[in-house]
Design a protein around this motif. Structure first.
Motif, PDB file in Angstrom:
ATOM      1  N   SER A 162      57.422  41.207  40.968  1.00 34.36           N
ATOM      2  CA  SER A 162      56.574  41.843  41.972  1.00 34.36           C
ATOM      3  C   SER A 162      55.219  41.151  41.930  1.00 34.36           C
ATOM      4  N   PRO A 163      54.786  40.544  43.025  1.00 33.48           N
ATOM      5  CA  PRO A 163      53.509  39.818  42.999  1.00 33.48           C
ATOM      6  C   PRO A 163      52.347  40.724  42.605  1.00 33.48           C
ATOM      7  N   PRO A 164      51.373  40.176  41.867  1.00 32.76           N
ATOM      8  CA  PRO A 164      50.184  40.965  41.515  1.00 32.76           C
ATOM      9  C   PRO A 164      49.503  41.526  42.760  1.00 32.76           C
ATOM     10  N   ARG A 165      49.036  42.748  42.654  1.00 35.35           N
ATOM     11  CA  ARG A 165      48.319  43.405  43.750  1.00 35.35           C
ATOM     12  C   ARG A 165      46.831  43.362  43.425  1.00 35.35           C
ATOM     13  N   PRO A 166      46.051  42.599  44.178  1.00 34.02           N
ATOM     14  CA  PRO A 166      44.643  42.368  43.814  1.00 34.02           C
ATOM     15  C   PRO A 166      43.827  43.630  43.585  1.00 34.02           C
ATOM     16  N   ALA A 167      44.147  44.718  44.271  1.00 36.34           N
ATOM     17  CA  ALA A 167      43.358  45.947  44.136  1.00 36.34           C
ATOM     18  C   ALA A 167      43.730  46.762  42.907  1.00 36.34           C
ATOM     19  N   ASP A 168      44.830  46.415  42.250  1.00 35.89           N
ATOM     20  CA  ASP A 168      45.256  47.167  41.067  1.00 35.89           C
ATOM     21  C   ASP A 168      44.303  46.935  39.899  1.00 35.89           C
ATOM     22  N   PRO A 169      44.217  47.903  38.963  1.00 35.54           N
ATOM     23  CA  PRO A 169      43.376  47.699  37.778  1.00 35.54           C
ATOM     24  C   PRO A 169      43.816  46.463  36.998  1.00 35.54           C
ATOM     25  N   GLY A 170      42.811  45.678  36.575  1.00 36.79           N
ATOM     26  CA  GLY A 170      43.111  44.483  35.791  1.00 36.79           C
ATOM     27  C   GLY A 170      42.619  44.561  34.370  1.00 36.79           C
ATOM     28  N   LEU A 171      41.512  45.277  34.159  1.00 37.73           N
ATOM     29  CA  LEU A 171      40.923  45.362  32.826  1.00 37.73           C
ATOM     30  C   LEU A 171      40.269  46.724  32.637  1.00 37.73           C
ATOM     31  N   VAL A 172      40.602  47.344  31.507  1.00 37.81           N
ATOM     32  CA  VAL A 172      39.914  48.551  31.058  1.00 37.81           C
ATOM     33  C   VAL A 172      39.395  48.252  29.660  1.00 37.81           C
ATOM     34  N   ALA A 173      38.078  48.283  29.503  1.00 39.60           N
ATOM     35  CA  ALA A 173      37.456  47.974  28.215  1.00 39.60           C
ATOM     36  C   ALA A 173      36.235  48.864  28.040  1.00 39.60           C
ATOM     37  N   GLY A 174      36.336  49.814  27.118  1.00 41.88           N
ATOM     38  CA  GLY A 174      35.247  50.778  26.974  1.00 41.88           C
ATOM     39  C   GLY A 174      35.085  51.565  28.261  1.00 41.88           C
ATOM     40  N   GLY A 175      33.888  51.567  28.811  1.00 43.62           N
ATOM     41  CA  GLY A 175      33.646  52.276  30.062  1.00 43.62           C
ATOM     42  C   GLY A 175      33.816  51.403  31.288  1.00 43.62           C
ATOM     43  N   LEU A 176      34.251  50.158  31.095  1.00 43.36           N
ATOM     44  CA  LEU A 176      34.382  49.213  32.206  1.00 43.36           C
ATOM     45  C   LEU A 176      35.800  49.222  32.754  1.00 43.36           C
ATOM     46  N   GLU A 177      35.929  49.234  34.070  1.00 40.97           N
ATOM     47  CA  GLU A 177      37.234  49.068  34.705  1.00 40.97           C
ATOM     48  C   GLU A 177      37.072  48.150  35.910  1.00 40.97           C
ATOM     49  N   LEU A 178      37.862  47.088  35.944  1.00 37.97           N
ATOM     50  CA  LEU A 178      37.819  46.123  37.032  1.00 37.97           C
ATOM     51  C   LEU A 178      39.222  45.889  37.570  1.00 37.97           C
ATOM     52  N   SER A 179      39.325  45.732  38.885  1.00 31.91           N
ATOM     53  CA  SER A 179      40.603  45.381  39.486  1.00 31.91           C
ATOM     54  C   SER A 179      40.900  43.911  39.222  1.00 31.91           C
ATOM     55  N   LEU A 180      42.103  43.477  39.546  1.00 30.98           N
ATOM     56  CA  LEU A 180      42.459  42.067  39.376  1.00 30.98           C
ATOM     57  C   LEU A 180      41.533  41.171  40.192  1.00 30.98           C
ATOM     58  N   SER A 181      41.319  41.517  41.449  1.00 29.92           N
ATOM     59  CA  SER A 181      40.393  40.712  42.256  1.00 29.92           C
ATOM     60  C   SER A 181      38.958  40.918  41.809  1.00 29.92           C
ATOM     61  N   GLY A 182      38.644  42.121  41.311  1.00 32.21           N
ATOM     62  CA  GLY A 182      37.307  42.376  40.797  1.00 32.21           C
ATOM     63  C   GLY A 182      36.984  41.535  39.577  1.00 32.21           C
ATOM     64  N   LEU A 183      37.989  41.221  38.764  1.00 27.05           N
ATOM     65  CA  LEU A 183      37.789  40.324  37.625  1.00 27.05           C
ATOM     66  C   LEU A 183      37.318  38.954  38.087  1.00 27.05           C
ATOM     67  N   VAL A 184      37.950  38.446  39.133  1.00 24.45           N
ATOM     68  CA  VAL A 184      37.581  37.130  39.654  1.00 24.45           C
ATOM     69  C   VAL A 184      36.184  37.165  40.258  1.00 24.45           C
ATOM     70  N   GLU A 185      35.900  38.225  41.004  1.00 22.34           N
ATOM     71  CA  GLU A 185      34.572  38.358  41.595  1.00 22.34           C
ATOM     72  C   GLU A 185      33.500  38.434  40.519  1.00 22.34           C
ATOM     73  N   ALA A 186      33.750  39.263  39.486  1.00 20.79           N
ATOM     74  CA  ALA A 186      32.780  39.394  38.397  1.00 20.79           C
ATOM     75  C   ALA A 186      32.611  38.081  37.647  1.00 20.79           C
ATOM     76  N   ALA A 187      33.707  37.348  37.471  1.00 21.25           N
ATOM     77  CA  ALA A 187      33.637  36.065  36.770  1.00 21.25           C
ATOM     78  C   ALA A 187      32.799  35.061  37.544  1.00 21.25           C
ATOM     79  N   GLY A 188      32.981  35.014  38.864  1.00 21.01           N
ATOM     80  CA  GLY A 188      32.188  34.098  39.679  1.00 21.01           C
ATOM     81  C   GLY A 188      30.715  34.455  39.670  1.00 21.01           C
ATOM     82  N   GLU A 189      30.431  35.760  39.771  1.00 25.50           N
ATOM     83  CA  GLU A 189      29.030  36.195  39.754  1.00 25.50           C
ATOM     84  C   GLU A 189      28.371  35.882  38.415  1.00 25.50           C
ATOM     85  N   LEU A 190      29.100  36.100  37.316  1.00 21.92           N
ATOM     86  CA  LEU A 190      28.540  35.826  36.001  1.00 21.92           C
ATOM     87  C   LEU A 190      28.318  34.332  35.801  1.00 21.92           C
TER      88      LEU A 190
END
Length: 266
Positions: A162-190
């Motif tokens: 089943s292909p990854p769904r970009p809007a699905d949760p990708g990372l939960v770490a402490g109080g942080l939660e990012l979607s799969l596409s949100g991980l890429v967006e956050a990585a680019g911004e950082l």
């Protein structure tokens, strides 16, 4: 990289297209005298094998959660990218206790962390020796399956059921939660904020990396087209020589004279 809604798997694919043979992740453990170097091709091979193992043996797919109880390490890079390639959520416990396991479909843990997990009755458990040559666990007789032995039997090419769904949760770490596409967006911004550019070679102290999280030490360099040199238990007197031999252009978590330090304005 696709124009819309990319996921971490797209970042690795872009690195593979850009420069398949040059070093992408280099890992040093100065306490153990270890050095491991992975090109984009080699890392992608590890990611594919790991993703196939997770998908075929543990039904890891979109909607599933995988606990990653691992230190900053080259094998951890492969595990994280494999989970995201399956479209699943990483629950990162690298610097935390063993909480949240009731939500996990499978747990990947360093051998040293297996005992408390077994005491909690975790069933789907993979242990990693973190051996520099990818060898299996030694001196272990518990119920966890050995990642290094299991992964070898799986294919070098990965195709998600089943292909990854970009809007699905990708990372939960402490109080942080990012979607799969949100991980890429956050990585680019950082990467933009830190000034990481294509072709950079980043020396990253593993203690700083553990505190900053995988967006900083893994995904931001990938997003920018950079490579990383992870250094555990750094030999400080030899760090300048190490930086020169690895052609380092920037550092994170360590200062080397004459090389810019990410996250500092002075």
């Amino acid at each position: 990289m696709p124009a819309s809604d990319p996921t971490p798997a797209d970042l690795l694919a872009r690195a593979l297209r850009r420069s398949p043979a040059t070093p992408l992740v280099t890992y040093y453990d100065d306490a153990a005298g270890e050095r491991v170097e992975l090109s984009a091709t080699t890392l992608a091979n590890w990611v594919a094998k790991t993703a196939n193992l997770l998908q075929e043996e543990f039904d890891v797919a979109p909607g599933r959660t995988v606990v990653v109880a691992l230190p900053v390490h080259w094998q951890t890079a492969a595990v994280l990218l494999a989970v995201w390639s399956c479209g699943a959520t990483v629950l990162d416990t690298a610097a935390e206790d063993e909480g949240g396991l009731e939500d996990a479909d499978v747990v990947l843990a360093a051998q040293a962390r297996l005992a408390p997990l077994e005491e909690q009755g975790v069933e789907d458990l993979l242990g990693l020796s973190l051996h520099p040559l990818g060898m299996g666990m030694s001196g272990y007789a518990g119920p966890a399956r050995d990642f290094a032995l299991e992964v070898r039997a799986h294919g070098d090419v990965f195709a998600p059921w089943s292909p990854p769904r970009p809007a699905d949760p990708g990372l939960v770490a402490g109080g942080l939660e990012l979607s799969l596409s949100g991980l890429v967006e956050a990585a680019g911004e950082l990467a933009d904020r830190l000034g990481i550019v294509e072709g950079d070679r980043l020396l990253v102290d593993t203690r700083a990396a553990a505190e900053a999280g995988p967006v900083a030490w893994l995904l931001a360099p990938l997003a920018a087209g950079a490579s990383v040199v992870l250094v555990n238990a750094a030999d400080l007197p030899g760090l300048a020589r190490r930086a020169a031999s690895e052609r380092v252009t920037a550092t994170l978590g360590q200062r080397v004279d004459g090389i810019r330090e990410l996250g500092r304005d002075d």
